[in-house]
Scaffold this motif. Structure first.
Motif, PDB file in Angstrom:
ATOM      1  N   GLY A  19       0.856  -1.212  -0.007  1.00  0.00           N
ATOM      2  CA  GLY A  19      -0.131  -0.138   0.030  1.00  0.00           C
ATOM      3  C   GLY A  19       0.795   1.222   0.003  1.00  0.00           C
ATOM      4  O   GLY A  19       2.077   1.141   0.610  1.00  0.00           O
ATOM      5  N   TYR A  20       0.227   2.354  -0.451  1.00  0.00           N
ATOM      6  CA  TYR A  20       1.055   3.498  -0.547  1.00  0.00           C
ATOM      7  C   TYR A  20       0.071   4.805  -0.080  1.00  0.00           C
ATOM      8  O   TYR A  20      -0.725   4.835  -1.134  1.00  0.00           O
ATOM      9  CB  TYR A  20       1.762   3.897  -1.927  1.00  0.00           C
ATOM     10  N   LYS A  21       0.370   5.421   0.397  1.00  0.00           N
ATOM     11  CA  LYS A  21      -0.750   6.982   0.986  1.00  0.00           C
ATOM     12  C   LYS A  21       0.186   7.985   0.424  1.00  0.00           C
ATOM     13  O   LYS A  21       1.350   8.139   0.375  1.00  0.00           O
ATOM     14  CB  LYS A  21      -0.685   6.821   2.514  1.00  0.00           C
ATOM     15  N   TYR A  22      -0.587   8.825  -0.205  1.00  0.00           N
ATOM     16  CA  TYR A  22      -0.205  10.216  -0.835  1.00  0.00           C
ATOM     17  C   TYR A  22      -1.122  11.257  -0.620  1.00  0.00           C
ATOM     18  O   TYR A  22      -2.094  11.084   0.085  1.00  0.00           O
ATOM     19  CB  TYR A  22      -0.026   9.897  -2.288  1.00  0.00           C
ATOM     20  N   ALA A  23      -0.543  12.243  -0.706  1.00  0.00           N
ATOM     21  CA  ALA A  23      -1.329  13.657  -0.433  1.00  0.00           C
ATOM     22  C   ALA A  23      -0.527  14.817  -1.228  1.00  0.00           C
ATOM     23  O   ALA A  23       0.716  14.831  -1.089  1.00  0.00           O
ATOM     24  CB  ALA A  23      -1.159  13.994   1.153  1.00  0.00           C
ATOM     25  N   PHE A  24      -1.329  15.571  -1.742  1.00  0.00           N
ATOM     26  CA  PHE A  24      -0.708  16.796  -2.282  1.00  0.00           C
ATOM     27  C   PHE A  24      -2.018  17.656  -2.803  1.00  0.00           C
ATOM     28  O   PHE A  24      -2.969  17.368  -3.073  1.00  0.00           O
ATOM     29  CB  PHE A  24      -0.291  16.591  -3.835  1.00  0.00           C
ATOM     30  N   GLY A  25      -1.842  18.912  -2.058  1.00  0.00           N
ATOM     31  CA  GLY A  25      -2.822  20.033  -2.012  1.00  0.00           C
ATOM     32  C   GLY A  25      -4.143  19.432  -1.307  1.00  0.00           C
ATOM     33  O   GLY A  25      -4.043  19.075  -0.177  1.00  0.00           O
ATOM     34  N   GLN A  26      -5.285  19.597  -1.910  1.00  0.00           N
ATOM     35  CA  GLN A  26      -6.471  18.972  -1.362  1.00  0.00           C
ATOM     36  C   GLN A  26      -6.590  17.618  -1.569  1.00  0.00           C
ATOM     37  O   GLN A  26      -7.715  17.167  -1.448  1.00  0.00           O
ATOM     38  CB  GLN A  26      -7.653  19.846  -1.592  1.00  0.00           C
ATOM     39  N   HIS A  27      -5.708  16.896  -2.287  1.00  0.00           N
ATOM     40  CA  HIS A  27      -6.022  15.608  -2.623  1.00  0.00           C
ATOM     41  C   HIS A  27      -5.331  14.685  -1.766  1.00  0.00           C
ATOM     42  O   HIS A  27      -4.169  14.879  -1.275  1.00  0.00           O
ATOM     43  CB  HIS A  27      -5.524  15.284  -4.163  1.00  0.00           C
ATOM     44  N   ARG A  28      -5.858  13.439  -1.147  1.00  0.00           N
ATOM     45  CA  ARG A  28      -5.213  12.586  -0.632  1.00  0.00           C
ATOM     46  C   ARG A  28      -5.723  11.055  -0.881  1.00  0.00           C
ATOM     47  O   ARG A  28      -7.012  11.030  -1.219  1.00  0.00           O
ATOM     48  CB  ARG A  28      -5.350  12.746   1.031  1.00  0.00           C
ATOM     49  N   GLY A  29      -4.892  10.025  -0.532  1.00  0.00           N
ATOM     50  CA  GLY A  29      -5.658   8.623  -1.088  1.00  0.00           C
ATOM     51  C   GLY A  29      -4.567   7.674  -0.816  1.00  0.00           C
ATOM     52  O   GLY A  29      -3.475   7.883  -0.069  1.00  0.00           O
ATOM     53  N   GLN A  30      -5.170   6.602  -0.985  1.00  0.00           N
ATOM     54  CA  GLN A  30      -3.975   5.294  -1.084  1.00  0.00           C
ATOM     55  C   GLN A  30      -4.312   4.401  -2.099  1.00  0.00           C
ATOM     56  O   GLN A  30      -5.433   3.977  -2.533  1.00  0.00           O
ATOM     57  CB  GLN A  30      -4.406   4.684   0.451  1.00  0.00           C
ATOM     58  N   LEU A  31      -3.432   3.978  -2.644  1.00  0.00           N
ATOM     59  CA  LEU A  31      -3.212   2.745  -3.654  1.00  0.00           C
ATOM     60  C   LEU A  31      -3.003   1.447  -3.017  1.00  0.00           C
ATOM     61  O   LEU A  31      -1.829   1.528  -2.568  1.00  0.00           O
ATOM     62  CB  LEU A  31      -2.399   3.137  -4.634  1.00  0.00           C
ATOM     63  N   ILE A  32      -3.448   0.501  -3.299  1.00  0.00           N
ATOM     64  CA  ILE A  32      -3.379  -0.852  -2.571  1.00  0.00           C
ATOM     65  C   ILE A  32      -3.325  -1.866  -3.866  1.00  0.00           C
ATOM     66  O   ILE A  32      -4.378  -1.741  -4.945  1.00  0.00           O
ATOM     67  CB  ILE A  32      -4.212  -1.343  -1.757  1.00  0.00           C
ATOM     68  N   ALA A  33      -2.209  -2.833  -3.860  1.00  0.00           N
ATOM     69  CA  ALA A  33      -2.047  -3.953  -4.939  1.00  0.00           C
ATOM     70  C   ALA A  33      -1.690  -5.185  -3.928  1.00  0.00           C
ATOM     71  O   ALA A  33      -0.896  -4.984  -3.150  1.00  0.00           O
ATOM     72  CB  ALA A  33      -1.177  -3.587  -5.898  1.00  0.00           C
ATOM     73  N   GLY A  34      -2.348  -6.236  -4.531  1.00  0.00           N
ATOM     74  CA  GLY A  34      -1.915  -7.618  -3.860  1.00  0.00           C
ATOM     75  C   GLY A  34      -1.847  -8.800  -4.911  1.00  0.00           C
ATOM     76  O   GLY A  34      -2.764  -8.578  -6.101  1.00  0.00           O
ATOM     77  N   VAL A  35      -1.324  -9.904  -4.503  1.00  0.00           N
ATOM     78  CA  VAL A  35      -1.336 -10.935  -5.155  1.00  0.00           C
ATOM     79  C   VAL A  35      -1.506 -12.188  -4.067  1.00  0.00           C
ATOM     80  O   VAL A  35      -1.175 -11.939  -2.944  1.00  0.00           O
ATOM     81  CB  VAL A  35      -0.245 -11.281  -5.921  1.00  0.00           C
ATOM     82  N   GLU A  36      -2.354 -13.258  -4.517  1.00  0.00           N
ATOM     83  CA  GLU A  36      -2.524 -14.303  -3.741  1.00  0.00           C
ATOM     84  C   GLU A  36      -2.568 -15.656  -4.658  1.00  0.00           C
ATOM     85  O   GLU A  36      -2.910 -15.601  -5.749  1.00  0.00           O
ATOM     86  CB  GLU A  36      -3.804 -14.179  -3.127  1.00  0.00           C
ATOM     87  N   SER A  37      -2.279 -16.737  -3.922  1.00  0.00           N
ATOM     88  CA  SER A  37      -2.033 -18.058  -4.539  1.00  0.00           C
ATOM     89  C   SER A  37      -2.661 -19.158  -3.626  1.00  0.00           C
ATOM     90  O   SER A  37      -2.214 -19.035  -2.701  1.00  0.00           O
ATOM     91  CB  SER A  37      -0.796 -18.416  -5.069  1.00  0.00           C
TER      92      SER A  37
END
Length: 704
Positions: free
Chosen positions: A453-471
């Protein structure tokens, strides 16, 4: 001598206040140091200092300790832990407020005061408030569980979750979500701390006494498809059971109960936290003889008209149990859960559908007739937060033994000749009474999961991107099928080339991406998952599961619109057996497309929360059974409304929910007009709780 004794007591009396004062000074110094560590960002050090001495603090000092602990966890973005200590702070001081607190902490305190708690992790695989979740969510708290009177998970869900309705089954507990169901509970994903509890051979979960309610901190229910995160089985809903932590229990709790129809239960719960180590251990057991209901020959409509007693609500000859441990140390967590449940089927198999003499039949592996599952789930999890980056990984192993011990009939009708060929012989044997079949198999699934996961913020924008794998690697290791007669005699055992559920292996893997982006009051939550599966016969299954949600959040109200597609692959049990059903090898996955709109209002009237959800479901490829054959044919389109109202005023809490469901059209699905069989068009549930104050005349305290 008396003079010496008086002198000694006098000295002790002088020193005792000095000792108390020294202790108070030490605790005050600890609080001061912890607050300084919080101010300069040494959060872990502040947490450790306070948790080591938390039981020594009293009164306002304990409030200060809870506040600092909550602030430290909030600064680390551990919202669930922060809310835990904020709730404890409000328990000591229900009117707590401070202008010096950070705005984020003040908002959380106000939310908890108004009854809107509630951080969840299930909806987006990250901590978030319910208002920000992309789909409708029902949160069942520990307090709600306590006052519900529910004895098992099924009763609890039906009481609080709109859209969930009871489905009667001869062998197992079952419920439907928004009118979509099968003979077993295989359309809803049930998890324990994010770990799947559904069988990998049948997709069935047991929402009965194999799941203890005492260990539960909260239950997060996603109402609607969730395959974009969780893949197959999450067709209509997800139920994620979150266990308490050791610090929540802080000691030993033991319970016992007895009731009518031979009910007896007991449970033990132990929890403790020492510095970086948190331990939770639980065990529960339940046994019930069941209620006996006599049916005469005139009441029977099957092939047999033999009268007898039905056993309703029986869980016996092998009591249901749930035992487990959650061990946390720093960034590592280990979970093990062993559970077993064996329910008594009231009727015989559907060909005869009559009462039978339960006590007369033999036991097999210590099990009497009925449907039983014994499961063992183990998982090791690692999670780490490194600035804006997060990492989590897990390795799990699941093993299950399933037993379907079914009675055909006590007495075969004269027109129904019965012959079995004994094992090791070629001569048929005539059978006329005590006819039964036993099917027993073992399965195992091993899986590995990695998520970034990666949290980000710039100006009035913020959020989180998550990626995953499973087997996953699934194997049905062995299977045993026998038929018998005379109540206790096994006549024939079939090998794996004839009448059986055949052993085999299947592999599955997936990759998913999830984005949550916020700009001012607007939130975009989008995700997609790709699943690839190789069946036992080398057939390939490939599925894409998207989700898109737009959310508008305001202080007193919010709105969310979402579209989701989910799937569930036809169970291995349907696809690879030649028992009483066949022709399931070519079954395709089942699909659900769902459109939902939710509007929530808070505090327009003080203490009142309202939530209105409208949904449209388009289910396709539903597995349909006609006699001995399974095939994809059932389609169903439906729409509905769900209303939740919660009112809190002083010591009064009232919760109500109402659901209206309407069938639009269907193919080969059990319906009548605009109504789905077994599903009421309109359902409503409500609960009320009032706390009473009692004066303790010894201490002067008021207790609830």
């Amino acid at each position: 001598m008396k003079k010496i004794l008086h002198t000694f007591l006098y000295i002790i009396a002088l020193l005792f206040p000095l000792t108390l004062a020294a202790q108070e000074n030490d605790l005050g110094q600890i609080l001061k140091q912890a607050e300084q560590n919080y101010q300069i960002g040494r959060f872990d050090q502040a947490i450790q200092e306070l948790q080591q001495n938390i039981n020594s603090f009293q009164g306002t000092e304990k409030q200060r300790a809870y506040r600092i602990l909550s602030l430290c966890y909030l600064s680390q973005d551990k919202v669930a832990e922060s809310e835990d200590y904020a709730k404890k702070l409000l328990t000591l001081n229900q009117t707590y407020s401070s202008m010096q607190d950070p705005i984020r902490f003040e908002e959380m305190i106000n939310r908890l005061k108004s009854g809107r708690s509630s951080t969840i992790t299930t909806a987006s695989s990250q901590e978030e408030n319910i208002e920000e979740a992309p789909v409708p969510v029902t949160l069942i708290t520990e307090e709600m569980i306590h006052y519900s009177g529910a004895r098992n998970l099924k009763e609890l869900l039906i009481a609080y979750v709109p859209g969930m309705t009871d489905i009667e089954s001869n062998e197992e507990m079952n419920f439907a979500m928004r009118g979509i169901y099968s003979s077993g509970q295989e359309k809803v994903l049930v998890m324990l701390n994010g770990h799947r509890l559904n069988s990998y051979s049948t997709n069935v979960a047991r929402p009965d006494y194999a799941i203890s309610l005492d260990k539960i901190k909260q239950i997060e229910v996603l109402r609607g498809p969730a395959s974009s995160l969780y893949g197959g089985v999450a067709l209509t809903a997800v139920v994620n059971i979150i266990t308490k932590s050791g610090v929540d229990v802080d000691g030993l709790q033991v319970k016992g109960a007895v009731g009518n129809y031979g009910q007896a239960s007991g449970s033990a719960l132990f929890g403790k936290r020492i510095i970086d180590t948190d331990v939770l251990i639980w065990a529960s057991i339940y046994n019930a003889k069941g209620e006996k209901v006599y049916l005469g020959a005139e009441d029977l409509k099957g092939m047999s008209n033999t009268p007898g007693n039905l056993i309703i609500g029986g869980f016996n000859k092998r009591p249901s149990f749930d035992a487990g441990v959650v061990l946390g140390w720093k960034d590592l967590r280990f979970i093990h859960n062993s559970a077993s449940s064996k329910s008594v089927a009231p009727y015989t198999m559907s060909y005869f559908f009559s009462p039978y003499s339960y006590e007369d039949y033999m036991t097999f592996n210590d099990n009497a007739p009925g449907f039983g599952i014994t499961a063992h789930h183990s998982e090791v999890q690692y999670s780490k937060q490194l600035g804006n980056f997060s990492l989590s990984a897990s390795l799990s192993n699941d093993m299950e033994n399933q037993l379907r011990y079914q009675i055909a009939t006590d007495k075969l009708p004269p027109f129904f000749p019965g012959e079995l060929i004994p094992t090791g012989s070629d001569q048929p044997v005539s059978v006329s009474e005590g006819v039964f079949q036993i099917h027993n198999w073992n399965e195992q699934d091993m899986s590995v999961h990695l998520q970034l996961g990666y949290k980000y913020a710039f100006g009035q924008h913020r959020g989180q991107l998550i990626a995953g794998v499973e087997s996953h690697r699934f194997e049905l290791k062995d299977s045993y099928y026998s038929e018998g007669a005379n109540y206790n005699q096994i006549i024939v055992t079939y090998d794996t080339e004839a009448k059986n559920l055949f052993p085999g292996k299947e592999k599955a893997s997936d990759v998913f991406v999830q984005l949550k982006h916020q700009w001012k009051q607007f939130i975009l939550n989008a995700g997609i998952r790709y699943d690839h599966k190789t069946r036992f016969d080398d057939a390939k299954i490939e599925e894409w599961s998207p989700r898109l949600a737009l959310i508008y959040v305001r202080p007193k109200w919010n709105a969310k619109l979402s579209y989701s597609k989910s799937f569930v692959d036809a169970p291995y049990f349907y696809r690879n057996n030649l028992l009483d059903t066949t022709f399931g090898g070519d079954l395709l996955s089942e699909y659900l497309h769902s459109l939902q709109f939710t509007l929530t209002g808070n505090q327009f009237v003080e203490g009142l929360m309202l939530e209105l959800t409208t949904f449209y479901n388009n289910a396709t490829n539903l597995v349909h059974r006609d006699g001995l054959f399974y095939y994809n044919s059932g389609d169903m389109k439906s729409a509905g409304l769900e209303l939740i109202a919660q009112y809190r005023h002083k010591r009064l809490t009232a919760v109500a929910n109402m659901t209206w469901q309407n069938l639009i059209e269907s193919t080969d699905y059990k319906t009548s007009g605009n109504t789905i069989y077994n599903i009421p068009k309109l359902t409503a549930m409500w609960t009320k709780r009032q706390l009473c104050l009692q004066q303790d005349f010894r201490t002067g305290r008021k207790n609830t």
